[in-house]
Design a protein around this motif. Sequence first.
Motif, mmCIF file in Angstrom:
data_model
loop_
_atom_site.group_PDB
_atom_site.id
_atom_site.type_symbol
_atom_site.label_atom_id
_atom_site.label_comp_id
_atom_site.label_asym_id
_atom_site.label_seq_id
_atom_site.Cartn_x
_atom_site.Cartn_y
_atom_site.Cartn_z
ATOM 1 N N ARG A 53 0.784 -1.099 0.114
ATOM 2 C CA ARG A 53 0.087 0.093 -0.113
ATOM 3 C C ARG A 53 0.841 1.275 0.077
ATOM 4 N N TRP A 54 1.912 1.273 0.919
ATOM 5 C CA TRP A 54 2.724 2.407 0.940
ATOM 6 C C TRP A 54 3.541 2.866 -0.611
ATOM 7 N N ALA A 55 3.724 1.788 -1.201
ATOM 8 C CA ALA A 55 4.306 1.745 -2.636
ATOM 9 C C ALA A 55 3.404 2.598 -3.532
ATOM 10 N N ARG A 56 2.020 2.068 -3.295
ATOM 11 C CA ARG A 56 0.959 2.496 -4.519
ATOM 12 C C ARG A 56 0.802 4.109 -4.043
ATOM 13 N N ASN A 57 0.673 4.465 -2.858
ATOM 14 C CA ASN A 57 0.473 5.588 -2.533
ATOM 15 C C ASN A 57 1.606 6.876 -2.805
ATOM 16 N N PHE A 58 2.981 6.222 -2.644
ATOM 17 C CA PHE A 58 4.021 7.091 -2.814
ATOM 18 C C PHE A 58 4.480 6.979 -4.205
ATOM 19 N N LEU A 59 4.466 5.749 -4.891
ATOM 20 C CA LEU A 59 4.872 5.959 -6.266
ATOM 21 C C LEU A 59 4.194 5.971 -7.420
ATOM 22 N N LEU A 60 2.810 5.622 -7.406
ATOM 23 C CA LEU A 60 1.765 5.453 -8.181
ATOM 24 C C LEU A 60 1.441 7.069 -8.835
ATOM 25 N N PRO A 61 1.173 7.815 -8.024
ATOM 26 C CA PRO A 61 0.744 9.306 -8.283
ATOM 27 C C PRO A 61 1.591 9.918 -9.342
ATOM 28 N N PRO A 62 3.088 10.088 -9.263
ATOM 29 C CA PRO A 62 3.788 10.692 -10.091
ATOM 30 C C PRO A 62 4.031 9.688 -11.401
ATOM 31 N N LEU A 63 3.803 8.651 -11.336
ATOM 32 C CA LEU A 63 3.932 7.709 -12.539
ATOM 33 C C LEU A 63 2.729 7.822 -13.424
ATOM 34 N N GLU A 64 1.524 8.129 -12.726
ATOM 35 C CA GLU A 64 0.462 8.428 -13.471
ATOM 36 C C GLU A 64 0.196 9.645 -14.107
ATOM 37 N N VAL A 65 0.974 10.547 -13.494
ATOM 38 C CA VAL A 65 1.105 12.086 -14.185
ATOM 39 C C VAL A 65 2.079 11.805 -15.544
ATOM 40 N N LEU A 66 3.180 11.134 -15.318
ATOM 41 C CA LEU A 66 4.015 10.817 -16.347
ATOM 42 C C LEU A 66 3.524 9.932 -17.691
ATOM 43 N N ARG A 67 2.635 9.103 -17.270
ATOM 44 C CA ARG A 67 2.131 7.938 -18.261
ATOM 45 C C ARG A 67 1.527 8.567 -19.576
ATOM 46 N N PRO A 68 0.677 9.741 -19.388
ATOM 47 C CA PRO A 68 0.230 10.061 -20.531
ATOM 48 C C PRO A 68 0.955 10.995 -21.602
ATOM 49 N N ILE A 69 2.266 11.278 -21.046
ATOM 50 C CA ILE A 69 3.168 12.226 -22.003
ATOM 51 C C ILE A 69 3.741 11.230 -23.133
ATOM 52 N N PRO A 70 3.408 11.652 -24.158
ATOM 53 C CA PRO A 70 3.900 10.826 -25.369
ATOM 54 C C PRO A 70 5.564 10.723 -25.389
ATOM 55 N N ALA A 71 5.995 9.905 -26.012
ATOM 56 C CA ALA A 71 7.312 9.737 -25.967
ATOM 57 C C ALA A 71 8.336 10.906 -26.865
ATOM 58 N N VAL A 72 7.220 11.312 -27.810
ATOM 59 C CA VAL A 72 8.012 12.453 -28.597
ATOM 60 C C VAL A 72 8.076 13.358 -27.749
ATOM 61 N N ALA A 73 7.251 13.900 -26.593
ATOM 62 C CA ALA A 73 7.600 14.938 -26.290
ATOM 63 C C ALA A 73 8.628 14.997 -24.946
ATOM 64 N N TRP A 74 9.184 13.536 -24.827
ATOM 65 C CA TRP A 74 10.599 13.572 -24.103
ATOM 66 C C TRP A 74 11.835 13.907 -24.860
ATOM 67 N N ILE A 75 11.568 13.844 -26.301
ATOM 68 C CA ILE A 75 13.068 14.214 -27.064
ATOM 69 C C ILE A 75 13.721 15.461 -26.816
ATOM 70 N N PRO A 76 13.345 16.408 -26.584
ATOM 71 C CA PRO A 76 13.929 17.889 -26.508
ATOM 72 C C PRO A 76 14.596 17.812 -24.888
ATOM 73 N N LEU A 77 13.716 17.212 -24.009
ATOM 74 C CA LEU A 77 14.196 16.863 -22.516
ATOM 75 C C LEU A 77 15.712 16.073 -22.648
ATOM 76 N N SER A 78 15.591 14.918 -23.330
ATOM 77 C CA SER A 78 16.295 14.034 -22.984
ATOM 78 C C SER A 78 17.753 14.335 -23.860
ATOM 79 N N ILE A 79 17.647 15.298 -24.752
ATOM 80 C CA ILE A 79 18.718 15.679 -25.612
ATOM 81 C C ILE A 79 19.418 16.647 -24.490
ATOM 82 N N LEU A 80 18.746 17.347 -23.663
ATOM 83 C CA LEU A 80 19.284 18.284 -22.592
ATOM 84 C C LEU A 80 19.957 17.411 -21.659
ATOM 85 N N MET A 81 19.295 16.203 -21.192
ATOM 86 C CA MET A 81 19.606 15.513 -19.828
ATOM 87 C C MET A 81 20.920 14.524 -20.323
#
Length: 291
Positions: free
Chosen positions: A122-150
């Motif tokens: 339960r603690w892992a669901r409450n702590f880890l799942l919310p940020p992952l659910e925020v990141l999940r709908p972001i398409p991979a194409v949108a990560w390309i500029p940030l990945s080039i910077l990182m």
Amino acid sequence: MNAITPPASLAAASRPAAAEAPRRPASATLSTAPLGRLAVQAGSVAACVLLWHLAATLRLNLGAVTFANVPPPAEVLGAAWALLQSPKLGGHLYSSLLRVGLGFGFAALIGVGLGLLIGRLRWARNFLLPPLEVLRPIPAVAWIPLSILMFPSSEGSMVFITFVGALFPILLNTIHGVEAVDARLIASARSLGTRRWRLFTEVIAPGAAPSIVTGLSIGMGTCWFCLVTAEMIAGQYGIGYYTWESYTVQNYASIVVGMLLIGALGMGSSALIRRAGARLMPWYRPQGGAQ
């Protein structure tokens, strides 16, 4: 005293009836045989190629869709033969396979691990799942500029894009697989003295394994999709880069070759995952399926 002989009908009724083997329709014999399935599949591919040939040679115009500039199969076959003879083919395949292997490997390790934790604790669901659910709908194409910077190298950014694409299908299917494990199995294992770590390895992980394999297969497909997108922007070798380069020089037949090669590699790698999953899960037999 003579024994009373029961009537023949009563004796027949008292005997256990022999189970009759279910009869299959005669029409299903060909489709269920291996050669029959292969013939149907080959016929399906041949029909698609024939439709493609007719639409391209007739320059079919349907209003919203036109085939005036689509190369016919014969022209694509010539471009495929030219690619087979090209010394660059090995470099394209090696680069794409290496990027997919690294990105998918990291996604499998992290996705399955996090999925087991989130699905069970339960603690892992409450702590880890919310940020992952925020990141999940972001398409991979949108990560390309940030990945080039990182990442200082383009290789690192492309591997990261494939990792992001494969992570969430694996993660979500693992979570759903853990949640679907029968609670009676877990209670029985606990009553027999199974501790937490062995509970994960001997009950929860095997029970969630079918869903995990499904997530791995889906993740492999999205991994190829995201890799092509990354190679079109930041690559110098790879199947996606070859496809994009063919478009820039208006070599339309080579574009189709690249697309078909991507599809074949994605289909083959997903099939290997399913085959490996079937070998690792001899106890699992799907209840449904096509009739």
